[in-house]
Design an enzyme around this catalytic site. Structure first.
Site, mmCIF file in Angstrom:
data_model
loop_
_atom_site.group_PDB
_atom_site.id
_atom_site.type_symbol
_atom_site.label_atom_id
_atom_site.label_comp_id
_atom_site.label_asym_id
_atom_site.label_seq_id
_atom_site.Cartn_x
_atom_site.Cartn_y
_atom_site.Cartn_z
ATOM 1 N N SER A 102 23.932 33.965 30.501
ATOM 2 C CA SER A 102 23.980 34.269 31.924
ATOM 3 C C SER A 102 25.813 34.395 32.550
ATOM 4 C CB SER A 102 23.502 32.920 32.755
ATOM 5 O OG SER A 102 24.358 33.364 33.943
ATOM 6 N N LYS A 156 18.046 28.559 29.217
ATOM 7 C CA LYS A 156 18.677 29.843 29.894
ATOM 8 C C LYS A 156 17.407 29.822 31.150
ATOM 9 C CE LYS A 156 20.193 32.773 32.026
ATOM 10 N NZ LYS A 156 19.660 34.329 32.955
ATOM 11 N N HIS A 159 18.666 27.349 33.438
ATOM 12 C CA HIS A 159 19.862 27.191 34.192
ATOM 13 C C HIS A 159 19.234 28.429 35.232
ATOM 14 C CE1 HIS A 159 21.702 30.665 35.542
ATOM 15 N NE2 HIS A 159 23.350 29.932 34.445
ATOM 16 N N ASN A 160 18.270 29.534 35.362
ATOM 17 C CA ASN A 160 17.629 30.085 36.566
ATOM 18 C C ASN A 160 17.151 29.163 37.901
ATOM 19 O OD1 ASN A 160 19.428 32.066 35.004
ATOM 20 N ND2 ASN A 160 17.263 33.651 35.321
ATOM 21 N N GLU A 163 19.334 27.870 39.473
ATOM 22 C CA GLU A 163 19.810 28.693 39.875
ATOM 23 C C GLU A 163 19.572 29.369 41.776
ATOM 24 O OE1 GLU A 163 21.420 32.675 38.138
ATOM 25 O OE2 GLU A 163 19.470 34.191 39.147
#
Ligand code: 6PG
Length: 440
Positions: A102, A156, A159-160, A163
């Site tokens: 990222s 990940k 994480h997104n 986000e």
């Protein structure tokens, strides 16, 4: 160092941009030629679009690989694909890593956050390279192995998802100032810049201030005013919401953010709705401090839901993911880097999370006790003035739900028993499989 691309013609141009590295790199006109030129054990990093392109690259490489070679997929893969690939490559002796990276373009140049999953010996072999390119937080590289097979890509993905939620929360706060208070983007930018000096300090708040202060060179208008309000998505946010539901969770702030992007793409329907439904947005009188408190509470809930999901997936798949390590890896380089992550890491390190809930840890419970009244005033004011705030509302509903020891699913259980004799647990005796006094 060896380099290849599916389109061989791109390799010389790539090397021309590599600066001093180019002297140490050899270009090849295909994956097979590249693999043949490399000494075993090979370490090959795939940087291709997630999906079929990864399988195609693996298929092209496989005949030229030997047991002990390392393959690392650094794209935004679906963790289920990574698990499938790891399971297929393992018996052939290929050590596979699924690595989430990222940081966007800036991260690619100045150091991303690196979330790996897969073969520990392969990770150990790649650690010097990964730590050298990773972002650093107070000197510590933001790169870690977070479990086997799909663990890194799952981290990940979440994480997104976070986000998406954080971006939506910021857009909602912006909307209340822009459409609810009639303030120009350039007048809102300093508000975000001020917030960025406090507990909300983060990359996304920082760039929001920058974006809002930018003018379009062609028209002189604020850049945001020349952009179609219809947000795209490549899929990772949606995956997070889907995986949450599949795990019996609900990352509701993330779902709200994914949904808001989907609704945004129905531009024509929204324009028709504006005329047909006749709802008029009205003024929102809220002090900036309320919006700041609301954003902080919303952000904490989004992180908490994301980490809860990581815990559930790690438990289900037996990954043993160290959540403190995840938070530490996110402290620099990645898109959701923020001042809160050091505290989140500390909360997990201290292990002081009643029922595993980040929102109940002493530091974040204190933040929420302080921030929830502001979030409540913000959601209430937004609702009364017809400004949609799906992510803020979702965060509030979650926080309120988690603050009630006794909720309303007693009625759901009664309804289920009424129409399907599903049975319920009696509070007084604890007996399961009980039925109500209804006929049938
Ligand atoms: C990052 C970003 C990056 C990308 C995502 C989201 O961590 O560097 O998350 O991976 O921006 O793919 O993109 P969408 O908004 O298009 O889903």
């Amino acid at each position: 160092l060896h380099v290849a691309n599916r389109t061989a013609a791109k390799v010389p141009a790539f090397l021309a941009e590599a600066g001093p590295l180019a002297a140490r790199a050899t270009g090849h006109d295909g994956l097979a030629a590249m693999a043949a030129a490399m000494a075993a054990p090979r370490a090959i990093i795939l940087m291709v679009d997630a999906g079929p392109a990864v399988d195609a690259a693996i298929d092209a490489l496989l005949p030229h690989l030997a047991p002990g070679d390392i393959l690392a997929d650094c794209g935004n893969a679906d963790f289920r694909d990574t698990r499938r690939r790891a399971a297929a490559l393992g018996p052939r002796g290929i050590r596979f890593l699924g690595i989430g990276v990222s940081g966007g373009e800036e991260g690619a140049r100045h150091g991303p956050a690196i979330m790996a999953g897969g073969d520990p010996s392969a990770w150990t072999a790649l650690v010097p390279v990964m730590e050298a390119i990773a972002a650093r937080f107070e000197g510590e590289p933001c790169a870690a192995l977070l479990g086997p097979d799909g663990a890194g890509h799952f981290v990940k993905t979440v994480h997104n998802g976070i986000e998406y939620a954080d971006m939506q929360l910021l857009a909602e706060a912006y909307g209340l100032m822009r459409h609810g208070q009639g303030r120009a983007p350039a007048a809102i930018a300093p508000v975000f810049a001020r917030w960025n000096a406090g507990r909300l300090r983060s990359y996304l708040v920082e760039i929001t201030a920058e974006v809002l202060s930018a003018a379009d060179p062609a028209t002189g208008l604020p850049v945001v005013d020349v952009i179609l309000d219809s947000a795209g998505q490549k899929g990772t946010g949606r995956w997070t919401a889907v995986e949450a539901l599949a795990l019996g969770q609900s990352a509701s702030t993330i779902e709200a953010a994914v949904g808001a992007r989907s609704w945004s793409s129905e531009k024509a329907a929204r324009e028709a709705g504006e005329a047909i439904l006749g709802t008029r947005r009205t003024r929102v009188d809220l002090p900036e401090a309320d919006l700041e408190g609301a954003l902080l509470a919303g952000r904490i809930v989004a992180y908490a839901q994301g980490f809860r999901l990581l815990r559930a997936a790690s438990d289900l798949h037996g990954w043993g993911t160290d959540l403190a390590r995840v938070a530490e890896t996110w402290r620099a380089g990645c898109i959701i880097r923020s001042a809160l992550l050091a505290d989140i890491a500390a909360a997990f390190r201290a292990g002081d999370l009643p029922e595993g809930q980040l929102i109940l840890s002493p530091a974040f419970a204190a933040d929420l006790r302080a921030g929830l009244p502001a979030l409540r005033r913000t959601v209430a004011a937004a609702a009364l003035a017809a400004h949609p705030v799906p992510a803020l509302s979702a965060a509030l509903a979650f926080a309120d739900t988690m603050a009630q020891g006794r909720g309303t699913t007693d009625l759901i259980q009664a309804q289920r028993d009424f129409f399907g004799r599903h049975g319920f647990v009696r509070l007084d005796t604890g007996a399961a499989g009980q039925h109500g006094p209804w006929a049938g």
